[in-house]
Scaffold this motif. Structure first.
Motif, PDB file in Angstrom:
ATOM      1  N   ILE A  13       0.839  -1.195   0.000  1.00 45.80           N
ATOM      2  CA  ILE A  13       0.000   0.000   0.000  1.00 45.80           C
ATOM      3  C   ILE A  13       0.877   1.250   0.000  1.00 45.80           C
ATOM      4  CG2 ILE A  13      -1.866   1.203   1.196  1.00 45.80           C
ATOM      5  CD1 ILE A  13      -2.442  -1.570   2.571  1.00 45.80           C
ATOM      6  N   THR A  14       0.586   2.185  -0.882  1.00 42.83           N
ATOM      7  CA  THR A  14       1.379   3.410  -0.984  1.00 42.83           C
ATOM      8  C   THR A  14       1.015   4.384   0.138  1.00 42.83           C
ATOM      9  OG1 THR A  14      -0.219   4.520  -2.388  1.00 42.83           O
ATOM     10  CG2 THR A  14       1.502   3.205  -3.498  1.00 42.83           C
ATOM     11  N   ILE A  15       1.908   5.333   0.385  1.00 40.52           N
ATOM     12  CA  ILE A  15       1.675   6.302   1.444  1.00 40.52           C
ATOM     13  C   ILE A  15       0.436   7.151   1.167  1.00 40.52           C
ATOM     14  CG2 ILE A  15       3.187   8.114   0.544  1.00 40.52           C
ATOM     15  CD1 ILE A  15       4.100   8.536   3.535  1.00 40.52           C
ATOM     16  N   VAL A  18      -2.475   5.161   2.265  1.00 40.21           N
ATOM     17  CA  VAL A  18      -2.467   5.112   3.733  1.00 40.21           C
ATOM     18  C   VAL A  18      -3.045   6.404   4.297  1.00 40.21           C
ATOM     19  CG1 VAL A  18      -1.015   4.967   5.792  1.00 40.21           C
ATOM     20  CG2 VAL A  18      -0.559   3.465   3.853  1.00 40.21           C
ATOM     21  N   CYS A  19      -2.675   7.527   3.709  1.00 39.70           N
ATOM     22  CA  CYS A  19      -3.217   8.822   4.148  1.00 39.70           C
ATOM     23  C   CYS A  19      -4.734   8.850   4.011  1.00 39.70           C
ATOM     24  CB  CYS A  19      -2.605   9.968   3.343  1.00 39.70           C
ATOM     25  SG  CYS A  19      -0.871  10.263   3.676  1.00 39.70           S
ATOM     26  N   GLU A  20      -5.218   8.362   2.876  1.00 38.05           N
ATOM     27  CA  GLU A  20      -6.666   8.345   2.653  1.00 38.05           C
ATOM     28  C   GLU A  20      -7.376   7.446   3.658  1.00 38.05           C
ATOM     29  OE1 GLU A  20      -8.109   7.778  -1.373  1.00 38.05           O
ATOM     30  OE2 GLU A  20      -6.179   8.503  -2.138  1.00 38.05           O
ATOM     31  N   LEU A  21      -6.793   6.294   3.951  1.00 38.80           N
ATOM     32  CA  LEU A  21      -7.426   5.334   4.854  1.00 38.80           C
ATOM     33  C   LEU A  21      -7.379   5.769   6.312  1.00 38.80           C
ATOM     34  CD1 LEU A  21      -6.093   2.007   3.295  1.00 38.80           C
ATOM     35  CD2 LEU A  21      -8.455   2.827   3.264  1.00 38.80           C
ATOM     36  N   THR A  22      -6.306   6.453   6.702  1.00 36.32           N
ATOM     37  CA  THR A  22      -6.113   6.786   8.115  1.00 36.32           C
ATOM     38  C   THR A  22      -6.480   8.214   8.478  1.00 36.32           C
ATOM     39  OG1 THR A  22      -3.813   7.472   7.766  1.00 36.32           O
ATOM     40  CG2 THR A  22      -4.205   5.132   8.307  1.00 36.32           C
ATOM     41  N   GLY A  23      -6.461   9.104   7.485  1.00 38.41           N
ATOM     42  CA  GLY A  23      -6.669  10.520   7.772  1.00 38.41           C
ATOM     43  C   GLY A  23      -5.411  11.215   8.260  1.00 38.41           C
ATOM     44  N   LEU A  24      -4.301  10.500   8.277  1.00 35.18           N
ATOM     45  CA  LEU A  24      -3.014  11.079   8.674  1.00 35.18           C
ATOM     46  C   LEU A  24      -2.357  11.727   7.462  1.00 35.18           C
ATOM     47  CD1 LEU A  24      -1.651   8.091  10.792  1.00 35.18           C
ATOM     48  CD2 LEU A  24      -2.593  10.230  11.674  1.00 35.18           C
ATOM     49  N   ILE A  29       3.027  10.451   9.033  1.00 33.01           N
ATOM     50  CA  ILE A  29       3.459   9.068   8.820  1.00 33.01           C
ATOM     51  C   ILE A  29       4.976   8.984   8.760  1.00 33.01           C
ATOM     52  CG2 ILE A  29       3.382   7.134   7.196  1.00 33.01           C
ATOM     53  CD1 ILE A  29       0.492   8.148   6.481  1.00 33.01           C
ATOM     54  N   ARG A  30       5.602   9.931   8.048  1.00 34.75           N
ATOM     55  CA  ARG A  30       7.070   9.943   7.979  1.00 34.75           C
ATOM     56  C   ARG A  30       7.674  10.193   9.357  1.00 34.75           C
ATOM     57  NH1 ARG A  30       6.457  13.683   4.056  1.00 34.75           N
ATOM     58  NH2 ARG A  30       6.007  12.836   2.028  1.00 34.75           N
ATOM     59  N   ILE A  55      -1.158  -0.145   8.812  1.00 32.22           N
ATOM     60  CA  ILE A  55      -2.251   0.819   8.925  1.00 32.22           C
ATOM     61  C   ILE A  55      -2.895   0.723  10.308  1.00 32.22           C
ATOM     62  CG2 ILE A  55      -4.569   1.389   8.062  1.00 32.22           C
ATOM     63  CD1 ILE A  55      -3.474   0.629   5.244  1.00 32.22           C
ATOM     64  N   GLU A  56      -3.115  -0.495  10.781  1.00 31.22           N
ATOM     65  CA  GLU A  56      -3.663  -0.673  12.125  1.00 31.22           C
ATOM     66  C   GLU A  56      -2.734  -0.075  13.174  1.00 31.22           C
ATOM     67  OE1 GLU A  56      -4.500  -4.832  12.560  1.00 31.22           O
ATOM     68  OE2 GLU A  56      -6.138  -4.767  11.107  1.00 31.22           O
ATOM     69  N   THR A  57      -1.434  -0.301  13.002  1.00 35.58           N
ATOM     70  CA  THR A  57      -0.443   0.252  13.931  1.00 35.58           C
ATOM     71  C   THR A  57      -0.474   1.774  13.900  1.00 35.58           C
ATOM     72  OG1 THR A  57       0.962  -1.699  13.695  1.00 35.58           O
ATOM     73  CG2 THR A  57       2.017   0.309  14.519  1.00 35.58           C
ATOM     74  N   LEU A  58      -0.542   2.350  12.710  1.00 28.81           N
ATOM     75  CA  LEU A  58      -0.602   3.806  12.586  1.00 28.81           C
ATOM     76  C   LEU A  58      -1.828   4.386  13.289  1.00 28.81           C
ATOM     77  CD1 LEU A  58       0.593   4.221   8.906  1.00 28.81           C
ATOM     78  CD2 LEU A  58       1.668   5.253  10.919  1.00 28.81           C
ATOM     79  N   MET A  59      -2.962   3.717  13.167  1.00 26.76           N
ATOM     80  CA  MET A  59      -4.172   4.195  13.836  1.00 26.76           C
ATOM     81  C   MET A  59      -4.013   4.130  15.351  1.00 26.76           C
ATOM     82  SD  MET A  59      -5.998   5.289  11.437  1.00 26.76           S
ATOM     83  CE  MET A  59      -7.318   5.777  12.515  1.00 26.76           C
ATOM     84  N   LYS A  60      -3.395   3.057  15.826  1.00 27.67           N
ATOM     85  CA  LYS A  60      -3.135   2.917  17.267  1.00 27.67           C
ATOM     86  C   LYS A  60      -2.207   4.039  17.740  1.00 27.67           C
ATOM     87  CE  LYS A  60      -1.081  -0.315  20.547  1.00 27.67           C
ATOM     88  NZ  LYS A  60      -0.415  -1.619  20.703  1.00 27.67           N
TER      89      LYS A  60
END
Length: 113
Positions: A13-15, A18-24, A29-30, A55-60
């Motif tokens: 998954i591209t960054i 990931v931004c779209e999915l997480t809102g970050l 993320i960087r 992605i799950e880790t980023l949300m956490k």
């Protein structure tokens, strides 16, 4: 599929996605990568690639940051969790070796999520 090679572990998954999915933001993320909280792979073109588990880790991480937890504390907790999981896996393997040595049949099945 077997064990650890779950589709959730594949870094595809591209960054931007990931931004779209997480809102970050990409910057957030960087930053989490710089703080050694997330470890994307790099494509041949040096683009970051993430997995569903990432992605799950980023949300956490984002939720903990929002709650006021420092990145250092998050990193320490993630290390503890990894060590605990490794310890549990070693114990399960030892128990399996003991069972095999003494011919004990383990009829309970453990499914990993």
């Amino acid at each position: 599929m077997t064990g650890d090679s779950s589709y959730k572990d594949k870094k595809v998954i591209t960054i931007g996605t990931v931004c779209e999915l997480t809102g970050l933001s990409e910057r957030q993320i960087r930053y989490y990568e710089e703080r050694q909280l997330i470890f994307p792979e790099r494509s041949k073109g040096k683009n970051r690639k993430y997995s569903f588990n990432d992605i799950e880790t980023l949300m956490k991480i984002a939720n903990l940051i929002e709650d006021g937890v420092q990145t250092y504390e998050i990193r320490q907790e993630m290390k503890r969790e990894k060590q605990d999981a490794e310890r549990a896996a070693r114990e399960e393997m030892r128990q399996g070796q003991i069972n095999a040595r003494f011919g004990i049949q383990n009829n309970t099945h453990r499914y990993k999520r």
